[in-house]
Design a protein around this motif. Sequence first.
Motif, PDB file in Angstrom:
ATOM      1  N   GLY A 433      24.944   6.199   8.985  1.00  0.00           N
ATOM      2  CA  GLY A 433      24.243   7.354   9.546  1.00  0.00           C
ATOM      3  C   GLY A 433      24.546   7.583  11.007  1.00  0.00           C
ATOM      4  O   GLY A 433      23.894   8.417  11.654  1.00  0.00           O
ATOM      5  N   ILE A 434      25.544   6.871  11.578  1.00  0.00           N
ATOM      6  CA  ILE A 434      25.902   7.054  12.986  1.00  0.00           C
ATOM      7  C   ILE A 434      26.507   8.440  13.186  1.00  0.00           C
ATOM      8  O   ILE A 434      27.381   8.876  12.438  1.00  0.00           O
ATOM      9  CB  ILE A 434      26.887   5.966  13.439  1.00  0.00           C
ATOM     10  N   VAL A 435      26.024   9.119  14.203  1.00  0.00           N
ATOM     11  CA  VAL A 435      26.509  10.466  14.510  1.00  0.00           C
ATOM     12  C   VAL A 435      27.898  10.365  15.128  1.00  0.00           C
ATOM     13  O   VAL A 435      28.103   9.664  16.127  1.00  0.00           O
ATOM     14  CB  VAL A 435      25.553  11.201  15.473  1.00  0.00           C
ATOM     15  N   VAL A 436      28.866  11.078  14.548  1.00  0.00           N
ATOM     16  CA  VAL A 436      30.241  11.006  15.041  1.00  0.00           C
ATOM     17  C   VAL A 436      30.757  12.355  15.552  1.00  0.00           C
ATOM     18  O   VAL A 436      31.884  12.450  16.055  1.00  0.00           O
ATOM     19  CB  VAL A 436      31.199  10.471  13.953  1.00  0.00           C
ATOM     20  N   GLY A 437      29.952  13.403  15.442  1.00  0.00           N
ATOM     21  CA  GLY A 437      30.400  14.690  15.943  1.00  0.00           C
ATOM     22  C   GLY A 437      29.370  15.770  15.717  1.00  0.00           C
ATOM     23  O   GLY A 437      28.371  15.565  14.999  1.00  0.00           O
ATOM     24  N   GLY A 438      29.594  16.901  16.337  1.00  0.00           N
ATOM     25  CA  GLY A 438      28.665  18.012  16.170  1.00  0.00           C
ATOM     26  C   GLY A 438      29.229  19.311  16.691  1.00  0.00           C
ATOM     27  O   GLY A 438      30.160  19.325  17.506  1.00  0.00           O
ATOM     28  N   VAL A 439      28.675  20.406  16.200  1.00  0.00           N
ATOM     29  CA  VAL A 439      29.047  21.756  16.622  1.00  0.00           C
ATOM     30  C   VAL A 439      27.767  22.551  16.819  1.00  0.00           C
ATOM     31  O   VAL A 439      26.858  22.485  15.980  1.00  0.00           O
ATOM     32  CB  VAL A 439      29.925  22.464  15.567  1.00  0.00           C
ATOM     33  N   VAL A 440      27.691  23.287  17.921  1.00  0.00           N
ATOM     34  CA  VAL A 440      26.574  24.199  18.150  1.00  0.00           C
ATOM     35  C   VAL A 440      27.149  25.575  18.464  1.00  0.00           C
ATOM     36  O   VAL A 440      27.998  25.712  19.351  1.00  0.00           O
ATOM     37  CB  VAL A 440      25.667  23.743  19.309  1.00  0.00           C
ATOM     38  N   VAL A 441      26.715  26.579  17.721  1.00  0.00           N
ATOM     39  CA  VAL A 441      27.080  27.968  17.993  1.00  0.00           C
ATOM     40  C   VAL A 441      25.785  28.696  18.314  1.00  0.00           C
ATOM     41  O   VAL A 441      24.933  28.882  17.440  1.00  0.00           O
ATOM     42  CB  VAL A 441      27.790  28.616  16.786  1.00  0.00           C
ATOM     43  N   ALA A 442      25.627  29.066  19.579  1.00  0.00           N
ATOM     44  CA  ALA A 442      24.342  29.625  20.023  1.00  0.00           C
ATOM     45  C   ALA A 442      24.470  30.101  21.462  1.00  0.00           C
ATOM     46  O   ALA A 442      25.401  29.700  22.168  1.00  0.00           O
ATOM     47  CB  ALA A 442      23.241  28.562  19.948  1.00  0.00           C
ATOM     48  N   PRO A 443      23.533  30.927  21.927  1.00  0.00           N
ATOM     49  CA  PRO A 443      23.439  31.147  23.368  1.00  0.00           C
ATOM     50  C   PRO A 443      23.178  29.808  24.068  1.00  0.00           C
ATOM     51  O   PRO A 443      22.391  28.998  23.578  1.00  0.00           O
ATOM     52  CB  PRO A 443      22.234  32.091  23.501  1.00  0.00           C
ATOM     53  N   ASP A 457      28.216   9.312  22.032  1.00  0.00           N
ATOM     54  CA  ASP A 457      28.680   8.335  23.010  1.00  0.00           C
ATOM     55  C   ASP A 457      27.978   6.991  22.866  1.00  0.00           C
ATOM     56  O   ASP A 457      28.539   5.947  23.217  1.00  0.00           O
ATOM     57  CB  ASP A 457      28.465   8.888  24.421  1.00  0.00           C
ATOM     58  N   ASN A 458      26.757   7.017  22.345  1.00  0.00           N
ATOM     59  CA  ASN A 458      25.972   5.780  22.247  1.00  0.00           C
ATOM     60  C   ASN A 458      25.756   5.299  20.818  1.00  0.00           C
ATOM     61  O   ASN A 458      24.915   4.435  20.576  1.00  0.00           O
ATOM     62  CB  ASN A 458      24.619   5.992  22.934  1.00  0.00           C
ATOM     63  N   ASN A 459      26.523   5.863  19.883  1.00  0.00           N
ATOM     64  CA  ASN A 459      26.465   5.441  18.480  1.00  0.00           C
ATOM     65  C   ASN A 459      25.056   5.512  17.903  1.00  0.00           C
ATOM     66  O   ASN A 459      24.614   4.620  17.164  1.00  0.00           O
ATOM     67  CB  ASN A 459      27.017   4.019  18.313  1.00  0.00           C
ATOM     68  N   LEU A 460      24.325   6.573  18.248  1.00  0.00           N
ATOM     69  CA  LEU A 460      22.994   6.757  17.686  1.00  0.00           C
ATOM     70  C   LEU A 460      23.097   7.245  16.248  1.00  0.00           C
ATOM     71  O   LEU A 460      24.086   7.845  15.843  1.00  0.00           O
ATOM     72  CB  LEU A 460      22.199   7.768  18.525  1.00  0.00           C
ATOM     73  N   THR A 461      22.052   7.002  15.477  1.00  0.00           N
ATOM     74  CA  THR A 461      22.041   7.404  14.074  1.00  0.00           C
ATOM     75  C   THR A 461      21.248   8.695  13.894  1.00  0.00           C
ATOM     76  O   THR A 461      20.434   9.081  14.749  1.00  0.00           O
ATOM     77  CB  THR A 461      21.411   6.317  13.193  1.00  0.00           C
TER      78      THR A 461
END
Length: 495
Positions: A433-443, A457-461
């Motif tokens: 469940g470690i977060v490895v990426g993300g995308v935000v499309v928004a103002p 950066d901190n290997n959070l889940t």
Amino acid sequence: MGYVTRIVIIGGGPGGYEAALVAAQLGAEVTVVDCDGLGGASVLTDCVPSKTLIATAEVMTNFDSSYEELGIRVEDSTHDPDDPARVVGVDLGKVNRRVKRLALAQSHDIAASVTRAGVRVLRGRGRVEPGQGPGGSREVVVTPTGDGSSGAGGTSAQPAAEERLTADAVLVATGGHPREIPDAQPDGERILNWKQLYDLEELPEELIVVGSGVTGAEFAGAYRALGSDVTLVSSRDRVLPGEDPDAAAVLEDVFRRRGMNVMSRSRAASAKRVGDRVEVALQDGRTITGSHCLVAVGAVPNTSGMGLEEAGVRLKESGHIWTDKVSRTSAPGIYAAGDCTGVFALASVAAMQGRIAMYHVLGETVTALNLKAVSANVFTDPEIATVGYSQADVDSGRMDAWSVKLPLLRNPRAKMQGIRDGFVKLFCRPGTGIVVGGVVVAPRASELIHPISVAVDNNLTVGQIANTFTVYPSLTGSIGEVARQLHTRKTAEDA
């Protein structure tokens, strides 16, 4: 710090001036050789000016697109009731004067910070001499620019004649310049590169933008918001071919809805002046015309004529400087940072490369450059922010990850603000469940991406993000909701 004390930095952009500040703080004798003004293209002709222009466009778009829904009444007798989408206008000359004033002020601030730190700034062009001197030192020859000025920052000293500097280490941070199409040479009046846009006094009536990468998309969106009729010429299947495909699809849909003519799979062959018009010929034989043309087809590194290859610096076929993860080149004692390396054309990456180089040179603890922790933003409307592994990485099998995408249309704060377009997407590892990426499309996606960057950066889940409070109502609430959906999926898989 060891024996290394004399540092010569060629180039005063983010990679150069940030490195200079670090080196000076660590006690080195630092000289920056710069020919344009501290801050470089990022401050004077690229990032700061373009985002200042975009800020004006953003205010206009936000008002135009939401004033009726939000219940704002317009009682301006000059308003055309048959054109509800154009309530406000723009004085482009005034906008551009503000753009250049702010850019110059930022350059002055940087110059003041650097000189206060004890850094010597020379206005001129630097060339690295071949070979090494005693103890591995390098020699840099500084040639005056010949214009007699002190640079945009106003605090550099121009040598009266050629000057030779001895350095224990050299950092090359010379950036890049706009790539040109041979048959579409800018004239600064009707055919323009992105450096020349800020000299316009009147809004282009019909702007043709050649190139649908980040620069082309940002300016196309901004000038459409300011009131120009815009045609965006893209040689690829979609705008922003290097970005998340879902994000690019949202932006292209927004562009088309706002009246932009997006021409996909159309490559420009030439552009020429015909009176007070510009004709752009496409490779398939079609011709389009407009009042102005912006050529935004990438950048070329500023690495020629500097003696780099003679000094043992390996250049890529593109002209970019090869570097390792601590900014070393193939030549001992020579480092490189920023756009001239071709790593990531981002001011934040250039600054990090410069700082890493100085830490390494001066014997400090250094962490290698981690590109998967880099957050980036496209300043269109809506903005597109990314960090970590991408959809392309997942689709190609380079990263095994789950993803969930949540449209902003379901977010209560977005509804209140009249935001209809955009989404939040997270990628996490299936097992942990470690977060490895993300995308935000928004103002303001550039602000919203930060919590995801911290997670990457901190290997959070996703579980840790899901259990973190968010303000209600807020756009960041969608980040928490996406994390909860991924956490629920993980929990179900583990059961």
